[in-house]
Scaffold this active site. Structure first.
Site, mmCIF file in Angstrom:
data_model
loop_
_atom_site.group_PDB
_atom_site.id
_atom_site.type_symbol
_atom_site.label_atom_id
_atom_site.label_comp_id
_atom_site.label_asym_id
_atom_site.label_seq_id
_atom_site.Cartn_x
_atom_site.Cartn_y
_atom_site.Cartn_z
ATOM 1 C CB CYS A 99 -19.298 3.354 43.072
ATOM 2 S SG CYS A 99 -20.108 2.846 41.667
ATOM 3 C CD GLU A 142 -24.112 8.258 39.172
ATOM 4 O OE1 GLU A 142 -24.340 7.482 38.660
ATOM 5 O OE2 GLU A 142 -23.806 8.339 40.273
ATOM 6 C CG HIS A 145 -21.665 4.084 36.596
ATOM 7 N ND1 HIS A 145 -21.371 3.170 37.030
ATOM 8 C CD2 HIS A 145 -21.961 5.039 37.737
ATOM 9 C CE1 HIS A 145 -20.899 3.399 38.161
ATOM 10 N NE2 HIS A 145 -21.270 4.202 38.702
HETATM 11 NI NI NI Z 1 -21.214 4.589 41.084
#
Ligand code: NI
Length: 178
Positions: A99, A142, A145
């Site tokens: 990440c 994603e 997140h």
């Molecule tokens: Ni990430």
């Protein structure tokens, strides 16, 4: 276009829930999308979510590099808005992830093998895509997140979390970051 600063693990924006975008076609979203693509490619990474660049909106950039020349799961650098995922089966598989907000580290993370995702593009068109394998993994990473979830929070075994340099001594692995 601008290269944006990437938040690192520990910054509170990475554990906050991002807000829905009201108008995917607005000029501010278009500018954000263009900056996120530039930032992702510069990093370099295969995915970037808006909270990683300190913007609490449900916007992600990603690309799926071809694994083989005949790979039909590859996707060029793309931005999608307000994505939603549904797994197409309960089957999960573990694989290595990195990440951009957790530099130099990697870990083994379980993810759904096959998903369907819906989202909007920058023209306000609704997309529906079935994805599997690496493509599905990037989208799940994603979208996490956007809900304030970082990949170590998904790991089952923290002994498989460490510096990519150390892991690469064990196996000759290449890890993309997102
Ligand atoms: Ni990430």
């Amino acid at each position: 276009m601008a290269i944006l600063k990437i938040a690192r693990m520990g910054h509170p924006i990475l554990t906050s829930k991002a807000m829905k975008v009201d108008d995917p076609t607005s000029s501010s979203v278009r500018r954000l999308a263009s900056d996120m693509l530039e930032t992702m490619i510069d990093a370099p990474g295969v995915g970037l979510a808006a909270p990683q660049v300190h913007v609490p909106l449900r916007v992600i950039a990603f690309r799926v590099p071809p694994v083989r020349e005949d790979d039909n799961q590859s996707v060029p650098a793309t931005v999608i808005i307000n994505p939603e995922i549904s797994p197409l089966s309960d089957l999960k598989e573990e694989d290595i992830e990195g990440c951009l907000s957790i530099p130099q580290m990697v870990g083994m993370v379980p993810r759904y093998k096959k998903i369907r995702y819906q989202a909007y593009d920058l023209n306000g068109q609704k997309l529906e895509v079935d994805a599997e394998g690496y493509h599905a993994r990037i989208i799940q990473h994603e979208c996490d997140h956007l809900d304030g979830i970082l990949y170590p929070m998904r790991m089952r075994d923290l002994s498989k979390f460490g510096f990519s340099e150390e892991f690469s001594k064990i196996e000759d692995s290449h890890v993309d970051r997102n």
